[in-house]
Every structure is written in C-alpha cells, then in structure tokens.
Design a protein around this motif. Structure first.
Motif, short mmCIF file in Angstrom:
data_model
loop_
_atom_site.label_atom_id
_atom_site.label_comp_id
_atom_site.label_asym_id
_atom_site.label_seq_id
_atom_site.Cartn_x
_atom_site.Cartn_y
_atom_site.Cartn_z
N LEU A 484 26.45 -12.71 -53.69
CA LEU A 484 26.44 -11.71 -52.83
C LEU A 484 27.55 -10.79 -52.74
N PRO A 485 27.51 -9.60 -52.41
CA PRO A 485 28.83 -8.69 -52.40
C PRO A 485 29.23 -8.82 -50.98
N SER A 486 30.63 -8.39 -50.76
CA SER A 486 30.98 -8.54 -49.40
C SER A 486 31.13 -7.12 -48.76
N ASP A 487 30.50 -7.18 -47.77
CA ASP A 487 30.53 -5.76 -46.82
C ASP A 487 30.51 -6.30 -45.18
N GLU A 488 31.35 -5.83 -44.44
CA GLU A 488 31.67 -6.20 -43.06
C GLU A 488 30.60 -5.89 -42.24
N THR A 489 29.62 -4.87 -42.88
CA THR A 489 28.26 -4.63 -42.09
C THR A 489 27.12 -5.17 -42.38
N ASP A 490 27.30 -6.25 -43.46
CA ASP A 490 26.23 -6.99 -43.90
C ASP A 490 25.72 -7.92 -42.71
N PRO A 491 24.47 -7.95 -42.42
CA PRO A 491 23.90 -8.92 -41.16
C PRO A 491 24.19 -10.31 -41.37
N LEU A 492 24.00 -10.76 -42.82
CA LEU A 492 24.24 -12.24 -43.02
C LEU A 492 25.83 -12.63 -42.81
N TYR A 493 26.61 -11.78 -43.14
CA TYR A 493 28.09 -11.75 -43.21
C TYR A 493 28.27 -11.88 -41.53
N ILE A 494 27.73 -11.07 -40.84
CA ILE A 494 28.14 -10.92 -39.58
C ILE A 494 27.43 -12.14 -38.85
N SER A 495 26.30 -12.53 -39.30
CA SER A 495 25.84 -13.96 -39.03
C SER A 495 26.44 -15.20 -39.19
N LEU A 496 27.20 -15.12 -40.31
CA LEU A 496 28.23 -16.36 -40.44
C LEU A 496 29.32 -16.17 -39.44
N LEU A 497 29.70 -15.02 -39.13
CA LEU A 497 31.22 -15.06 -38.41
C LEU A 497 30.81 -15.33 -36.89
N VAL A 498 29.70 -15.17 -36.61
CA VAL A 498 29.19 -15.67 -35.38
C VAL A 498 29.02 -17.19 -34.99
N GLN A 499 28.91 -17.74 -36.12
CA GLN A 499 28.89 -19.22 -36.21
C GLN A 499 30.30 -19.95 -35.90
N LEU A 500 31.33 -18.99 -35.89
CA LEU A 500 32.74 -19.61 -35.87
C LEU A 500 32.86 -19.83 -34.26
N GLN A 501 32.15 -19.40 -33.57
CA GLN A 501 32.06 -19.72 -32.13
C GLN A 501 31.17 -20.72 -31.53
N SER A 502 30.53 -21.45 -32.65
CA SER A 502 29.89 -22.65 -32.39
C SER A 502 30.29 -23.76 -31.74
N GLU A 503 29.94 -24.86 -31.32
CA GLU A 503 30.27 -26.02 -31.03
C GLU A 503 29.93 -27.11 -31.82
N ASP A 504 29.26 -26.74 -32.78
CA ASP A 504 28.58 -27.74 -33.63
C ASP A 504 29.49 -27.77 -34.90
N LEU A 505 30.45 -28.92 -35.29
CA LEU A 505 31.20 -28.90 -36.15
C LEU A 505 30.66 -28.92 -37.85
N GLY A 506 29.53 -29.12 -37.89
CA GLY A 506 28.74 -29.07 -39.09
C GLY A 506 28.57 -27.67 -39.37
N ALA A 507 28.14 -26.91 -38.35
CA ALA A 507 27.94 -25.32 -38.32
C ALA A 507 29.04 -24.67 -38.84
N ILE A 508 30.24 -25.20 -38.07
CA ILE A 508 31.38 -24.31 -38.46
C ILE A 508 32.01 -24.84 -39.74
N LEU A 509 31.97 -25.89 -40.47
CA LEU A 509 32.28 -26.08 -41.67
C LEU A 509 31.68 -25.51 -42.75
N THR A 510 30.23 -25.48 -42.50
CA THR A 510 29.43 -25.10 -43.65
C THR A 510 29.88 -23.54 -43.67
N SER A 511 29.83 -22.83 -42.35
CA SER A 511 29.97 -21.27 -42.31
C SER A 511 31.34 -20.90 -42.91
#
Length: 925
Positions: A484-511
């Motif tokens: 996939l190409p890189s674009d800061e407005t891409d919804p999937l890219y933004i959704s992955l950045l949101v996971q960095l605020q998660s409390e789930d270690l597995g979700a953080i690692l995979t993101s």
C-alpha cells in the motif's frame, strides 16, 4: 611388592598371608562396585591361581597390554606357574583370561590412574587382543565371529599374534582327507558347480554332424566327474566355474494376470447393473414380465457427484443461509490452516469478496447500518450505507463516527449475537490465514472493500468480545501494508496510528510493525507523516521498557521516521530528544557479552636452579619413614628433585643430603640406608635414562648426576606442590619462616603455636582468654598493622585467608594410597611470561556474523539523527540564537561512550564509524 613365583617351588599354591587376604577383599569390593563377577580362587587346569602373585608378575613385566603385545609372553607365564607342557597354548590363554576377567580393570584404575572401559567391551568379551588403556566405546569394534572356511589363529594359543604356518606340499597329499599339521585348518576342496544341460533334447542336423561317435562319447563319459565330493582339477574347474557364473541368467518371471472382483465397495454401478441383469434373467425364466425402467431419464441424486469442497464452501457462504454458512466457514478455516500454502484466491473467484461481505456484517451488530459495496465506475454513493468498491471510501472514518450506535451489553449477549459474531471471527481467521501467503496478500491488497473493512474493524467500540476480531484485522493489515502507498490522509494509516494509544500490547506491536512495513515493496518511500505528538512520545517511552520485542518494533519505526528531515525537525521541536539519545546509546550494549582473553607478552623462560635442597616437610618425612628401600629413596628423590637435561648435581652432595635426612632415623625405624653405589644406581632407575652418572672433566674431576635439578618447592607423592609459610620471623629484615605444609590445618596450627605462641589446650583448641597485641606478619599483609587485634580469635580468623587450598580429590586419584597420576606436561621451573588481558564485547549477530537485533537498530537511528539534524530548520534557528548546534548539544556528552563501543564491539565497528564520521562532519560544518 611381592616377589615373583619360583619355578622350582610350587608357585600355583595359594599362600593365605595377610597381604593376600587384604588384596582379595579389596578386589571383591572393587568388582562389587563395578557390577562384575569375581572369582576369588580361579582354576587353570587342575591348579588354583594366586591372584596376588599373578598381578605382581604382570606388573613386573609392564602390565597387561605390554605382556599381550609380547610374542608368546602368556605361554612363558604359564611355564612360570607350572601349568604343564601338554596343551600349553590353551592353558596359557586360560591364564590370560583369568587375569583379563579379574585383574585388568583393577590394573587400569589403580596402577594407571585411568577410568577402565565399561564392562560391555571388557569383562563381557573374550580376552583375545590387548589395547585396554586406549579402548573406548567409540574406537573399539568387538571381534566378529570367524567365518567358516577362513584361516585364523586360535584364541587358545595364548598369544594373539601367532601367525598361521603355511602348509608345504609334502605335509599332505592333494585331495587327501588328512588333518592339517599343527592343528591349523585348511580350506576345503573346491566343488564343481552343478551345470544343467541347456541344450535342446532334439539336436539339429548341424549340431548332430559335430557330435562324436558313440565310442568316443562313452569313453568321455567314463572320465566325467560323478558326485559333489569328487576331487577336482583346479585349473579346469575354476575356468568352468567362472564361465558358469559369467553366463548365468535368471529365469524370466511371467507377470500374473489379475482380474478385479466386482463388489459394492469398489464398483457399485457395475455391481448394481449385474444384479439387475440377474433379476431380469430370473424373471424371464419364470415367465414373469421384467420390471419397467426409465430409460434415458437421470433420476435425482444419481449420475453426478456434485461440486468439490471448495466450490461447495463458496456457494454455501454466499447463500446467506446460517446453517450453510456455518458449514462453509468451518471447512474454510480448516482448509486455510492445513492448505494455506496452496490455497489461492485467484483459483476461486468471488471467495475474497464473499469473505469481505461476511466481515462487513459486524457493523450491523453495533451500529444501525447495513453495508453495501458498490462497484459503479463513476463511484457514485447512493447512501451512507454504500462503500466504494472501486477506489475505496475516502470518508469512511467520518461515516463511522456518524453512525447511530446500538445498546450492546458486552457482559450478557444473546445467542443469535454470539452465533453471528462467531461466523464473522471465522471469516476473519480464514482471511488472516490466507493472506500469510504472499500471492494472496498481494491479491487482496488491491481490493478497496478490504481496506474499508479493516478501517471499520479497527474503529469498532472497545468491547471484550471484539478483541479477537481486531487482532485478526491487525494481522491482515500487517501483511498487506507492504503493498500500500503512504499517505497521511489514508483512513487505514490513521486507524493504525490510533492503535498507538491502545492499552493492548499485542495491538501496539502489530500496529508498529504494520506502520513500519508501509510501502516496503513499492518504489515510493514511507514518509510517516502526520504521526501525533502523543504517539511519538509513547514510542520514546516504550524504548525504556524491558521488552525486547516492543523495543525492537519501536526502533524499527524510529529508523524510518528519522530518515525524513521534516520528521526530525518535528521531533526536536515538539519533544525532548536528550533522553532518547541516552537510551539509544544504552541500547548499543543490549544483550552484550563481555569476553576476556590473555595474550603472553613474551616466550616462556627457565627459572634458575636453587642452590640448596628444599627443606623436607614434616608431613612428607613421616610418610617416607614408613616406606622400605629402595622405594623410600625413590620417593625422596621425586619429591625434592625433577628432570632437567641442562642441570646436574654432584653425587657426593646428593648422597650426603640423603644420608643426613635418614641416618638419624635408622635406629628408630630399623630400616637401613642403601649403600652409596646402590643409591646412585637408584637415581637412574627413578628418573629413567635422562638421569645418568657421569664424570665431569676439569682441573678436579667431579662425579655428577646429569639430568636432574633441585626443586624450589617440594611435592608430595601425587606431585602436588607444598605451600611455604611466609610469616616474617624478623619483621623489617625480610626473613621468612620457610617451612612447607600441604594441609591448611597443619599450617594454621604452626602459625598459632610457633609464631604467635598461642597456648594449645588439651581439647585441641587454643586459649583465647588472654588479651594482647596481635599483628599479622604475613609477607605483604597490612592487616592489624595500625590497630593490633586484642583477641587471638580475631587474628586466627584473619590468618585463614593465608592458608593453602585443600588438595583436590581429583588430583589424588580414587584412593589416597593409590599410584600417582601422570606427570605434568610442563616442569615447575618453566615459567610463562607476564600476560596482557584484553576485553571485547559481542552483541547479537546473524548467520553471516553481521550485526543484528536491538543494537543495530539503535545505531541506525543515531546515525539518521546525526545526518539529518544539521539539515533541519531548528538547527538554523539554534545557530542564530545561542550558537550551539543540536548535534553538539545531543551527541557531545555521549561521544566518549560511542568511541568505547567502537573500540570493543567488533560487530558494530562499521556502523559506529559512520555514526562518528557524521558527528565529526556536523562539527566541522
């Protein structure tokens, strides 16, 4: 050592002396520990064997291996034991077997100081052969059975190397059945191989014309060999045998003709047809009409097996029937797990779309929405429930945020809700398993509905029931982001950045891994723009945690993030980077192993010979006085002297030292000294050929012993050095006590009694009631020099640190009175040069021995920062305001540590050189 038997007497009779009884009991205990059978009084022929005398005789001749290597040695031993001349080879071998079974292992343990071979290759085998000292399970191959017809010497010959004597032609006539001379076996006469007549029974006219006359044939038949036992002519028979073997051809095998039996199991259609024909024939024979048949009509369920399992699952999944979908998803999960390496979406068109449609149903469980995928070319959106299946839905995140939520209690869920969520999880698991194959990942990465579905799954409410689905969605995302190409407005890219605020270690690692893989297989670079400050701060904080997998994922993200100058400018402007630099420098030593090597600073050198003979320790003198001559003089020489081809000692000095040591004890012990001549001969016997008596020419001739020198430190019977007492008898003058001790208890008692003058009580303890001024006068010890001890117990506890170590049991063998171990490889007077120690570090490396792991990622992030800091706008601002560059501010405090890592870590040398070069270039600029 007992004397050897005498031929004239009766050496085989057992003398039940105390020495014999003690020896036999010791042997019995040894065999009991070893787990082998022991015969106390074995018999050879009609004579009982004295095991003590047999052991002493073999030891005098060098041991079992040496006797076995000597030709006819065991026969000579049999003569010494008066075993008799008739059948002496067999009796000699029986004597050898007695020693082999009862005394061989004992000899290896006690005389040679080695571990004997296991009983499987010693006592359990025959006594044939030698080599016990070098026999192991790895190098010893037990003797195989003798093949019939082969010539070999007998085991009972008593010696294993007796060659077989060749037979002369005069000893036995050819073809006779007489026995071989001297009992040697002869090869049996070769037999004529049976050659069947392969000629046809009826001869052709051409063949008959060459046939001999009846008289000739009869005369020839009279000379034909009859029977298998007839003697043969070697030349002709060998030629016939070779021709028979060369011309032999096996009889061709005829293939069997197999006809299958028609049964309902292997051919139900044919079996049914035959049964029907049989019934029709019976009906016709009885005059009844045959049953009517539907000719040309295919009945339902007959003649067609249906679609395969893959097509069946696809049709069932798209049917919308819950029972059919359960069947389909159950088999799809199983197929994707077991056949995931060959199960491709390209082979089943519509399967990926059906799985995506099933996954989209999850929104209906939590929102008032029913997604519909539109593949219209113009991309027109008819409603908010419609997803763009061609280009993707750019405002999918805004649409999700505006959806009305349903009231779902995550603690109590209806049965239908659970069944629907289970099907969705199975569809996600099937998709996740299939995208692990690169072809499938590349295939679905081009499907816009899948990216929309992943955005929907990652932005679902935070319910426990959705954790499994979100993890499946992250695993799918990790596999497809590389395409996939890189674009800061891409919804999937933004959704992955949101996971960095998660409390789930597995979700953080995979993101983090998914973000780091964006555009990995594309030409364009992943700029990682738009990462919020909170997400970056979390990543910086996670590098401090003691979680190698998480730290490695964070460093991979930072490596790509710091490769862009704009990101570095944002980093040093919005966040504090000094802690990050310090942590990265610490991570250079992650998992480090420190190795230390010593290198000699010069060659070995030889210590000068002492001028006086070392004093004999009291412990050693007491042991020597118990020995008889010449063993006492030999042990005295070994303890105080050693071999040295360059040194010598006069015979008179050696004799006087020996005489002065033992002359005062002759009356007490009753053991006389050796005469001078016998003593000088015993020197050569003790040290071998290297020590010889010579006459040294010169103005005054000297009689010397060449090849030995005095020891600086005496050794005991086990060649272990004594320790010298370094207590200063005259403090300030440097004179030491100089007595030698082996036991730490004896030295401790010596220092307290002779130097400190402590009073020994009758119970063996020292009097500690008297107070005084006690000072340690050991060589260079400064303890109690300024503040003397007032109690004897204080000094007694301290001087224990100066005591010698206790002799190890390994150096003294299995029993304290056993033979000494093998000599040391290097003499005591050969000293090594001083050594220089070098330390170096090693961190993780790959199979090519290149740097890998966390240290490599850390140095790459540091290198990116050093290269890109001078290019940032913040650097220009810093230069204008206070004149201190960011490179100087961040890296100058850690430069010494960086040089240290470069000097000690070989795997990181290349990368550390680039890093320090970039820092120096920034300084110069």
């Amino acid at each position: 050592m007992a004397s050897s038997p005498n031929r004239g007497g009766s050496p085989s009779a057992i003398n039940y002396s105390p020495e014999y009884v003690q020896f036999i009991e010791k042997l019995a205990v040894y065999h009991e520990k070893r787990g082998t059978e022991f015969v106390r009084e074995p018999k050879v022929g009609s004579r009982q064997i004295d095991l003590l005398k047999l052991f002493n005789i073999v030891m005098e001749r060098g041991g079992y291996d040496k006797v076995s290597d000597e030709k006819l040695a065991w026969r000579k031993l049999g003569q010494d034991f008066n075993l008799g001349s008739p059948n002496l080879p067999a009796l000699a071998f029986a004597l050898k077997s007695v020693y082999y079974k009862n005394l061989a292992a004992y000899e290896i343990s006690t005389v040679h100081g080695k571990e004997p071979p296991p009983k499987e290759i010693l006592e359990d085998l025959t006594a044939k052969g030698g080599g016990l000292l070098t026999r192991t399970l790895e190098n010893y191959k037990p003797p195989s059975r003798r093949e019939p017809g082969t010539l070999d010497h007998s085991e009972a010959s008593g010696d294993d190397g007796t060659p077989a004597r060749d037979r002369n032609g005069s000893e036995e006539a050819p073809g006779s059945g007489g026995r071989a001379t001297r009992g040697l076996r002869q090869a049996p006469p070769q037999r004529i191989l049976f050659q069947p007549d392969t000629q046809p029974s009826r001869q052709t006219r051409h063949a008959a014309s060459h046939t001999s006359s009846p008289q000739q044939a009869g005369h020839h038949q009279q000379h034909q060999p009859r029977g298998a036992s007839t003697s043969y002519n070697p030349s002709s028979n060998m030629e016939n045998m070779s021709l028979a073997v060369a011309n032999y051809e096996p009889r061709p095998q005829m293939p069997l003709t197999l006809r299958p039996v028609i049964t309902p199991g292997n051919n139900p259609v044919e079996f049914a047809r035959r049964q029907k024909a049989k019934r029709d024939n019976l009906a016709a024979a009885s005059g009844r009409p045959a049953p009517a048949t539907n000719r040309g009509v295919m009945l339902p369920g007959s003649g067609f097996d249906g679609p395969n399992i893959y097509v069946r699952c696809l049709c069932a999944l798209r049917s919308g029937i819950p029972a059919e979908q359960d069947y389909a998803l159950h088999h799809l999960v199983k197929i994707s797990m077991e056949r995931g390496d060959k199960y491709r979406f390209e082979s089943f068109p519509g399967l990926a779309e059906a799985l995506i449609e099933k996954l989209l149903e999850v929104s209906s469980l939590f929102y008032e929405v029913d997604w519909h995928v539109s593949y219209a070319e113009d991309g027109s959106m008819t409603s908010r429930n419609t997803l763009n299946g061609v280009d993707g839905t750019p405002d999918i995140l805004q649409t999700i945020a505006q959806l009305p939520k349903l009231d779902v209690n995550d603690n109590v869920l209806p049965a239908g809700f659970n069944d629907a969520l289970l099907q969705i999880n199975e569809a996600a698991l099937t998709m996740r398993n299939m995208v692990m194959l690169e072809d499938n990942a590349h295939y679905v990465s081009e499907m816009a509905p899948l990216r929309d579905m992943l955005c929907i799954a990652l932005n679902l409410p935070n319910h426990d029931s959705l954790v499994e689905l979100k993890h499946y969605a992250l695993d799918i995302t990790e596999q497809i982001t590389k395409y996939l190409p890189s674009d800061e407005t891409d919804p999937l890219y933004i959704s992955l950045l949101v996971q960095l605020q998660s409390e789930d270690l597995g979700a953080i690692l995979t993101s983090l891994r998914a973000i780091s893989r964006i555009s990995m297989n594309l030409e364009e670079n992943n700029l990682l723009k738009g990462v919020p400050v909170a997400g970056i701060q979390n990543i910086l904080d996670w590098t401090i945690l003691n979680d190698e997998e998480l730290v490695h994922a964070c460093l991979d993200f930072l490596y790509q993030y710091t490769a862009v100058v704009e990101n570095v400018d944002f980093l040093i402007t919005e966040l504090q980077v000094e802690p990050l630099i310090n942590q990265l420098v610490r991570l250079l030593a992650h998992g480090v192993k420190i190795h230390e090597k010593e290198f000699s600073r010069g060659p070995e050198f030889k210590k000068e010979a002492p001028l006086q003979i070392a004093p004999l320790p009291k412990e050693l003198l007491a042991q020597l006085l118990k020995l008889d001559e010449p063993e006492r003089s030999s042990q005295w020489l070994r303890c105080l002297f050693e071999e040295d081809s360059d040194e010598s000692i006069t015979q008179i000095a050696l004799w006087q030292a020996y005489q002065a040591q033992f002359m005062p004890t002759t009356i007490e012990t009753g053991r006389q000294l050796l005469p001078a001549a016998e003593f000088i001969k015993n020197v050569s016997t003790t040290f071998g050929e290297k020590a010889t008596a010579q006459v040294q020419s010169g103005p005054v001739q000297k009689f010397i012993i060449k090849g030995i020198r005095m020891r600086s430190v005496p050794v005991d019977f086990f060649e272990e050095e004594y320790s010298k007492c370094l207590w200063k008898v005259q403090p300030g003058h440097g004179s030491y006590c100089g007595e030698f001790f082996m036991s730490p208890e004896e030295m401790y008692k010596h220092m307290l009694q002779d130097h400190i003058h402590a009073q020994l009580l009758p119970d063996g303890k020292f009097d500690n009631t008297q107070e005084g001024q006690y000072v340690c006068q050991w060589d260079s010890c400064s303890r109690f020099k300024t503040a003397p001890a007032t109690k004897l117990a204080q000094l007694g506890q301290h001087i224990k640190v100066h005591l010698p170590p206790r002799p190890s049991a390994a150096s003294r063998g299995s029993n304290e009175h056993g033979p000494p171990p093998s000599k040391k490889l290097k003499p005591s007077y050969i000293l090594s040069s001083p050594k220089q120690k070098f330390k170096y570090e090693t961190t993780a490396v790959d199979e090519r021995q290149f740097a890998a792991g966390v240290p490599l990622s850390a140095v790459l992030v540091l290198r990116n920062l050093a290269r890109n800091l001078p290019k940032t706008e913040a650097e220009e601002t810093a230069q204008k305001t206070d004149g201190i560059s960011w490179v100087d501010r961040l890296f100058r405090p850690v430069v010494p540590r960086l040089y240290e890592v470069m000097s000690h870590n070989r795997a990181l040398v290349e990368y550390m050189t680039d890093l320090l070069g970039s820092i120096n270039d920034a300084y110069a600029g």
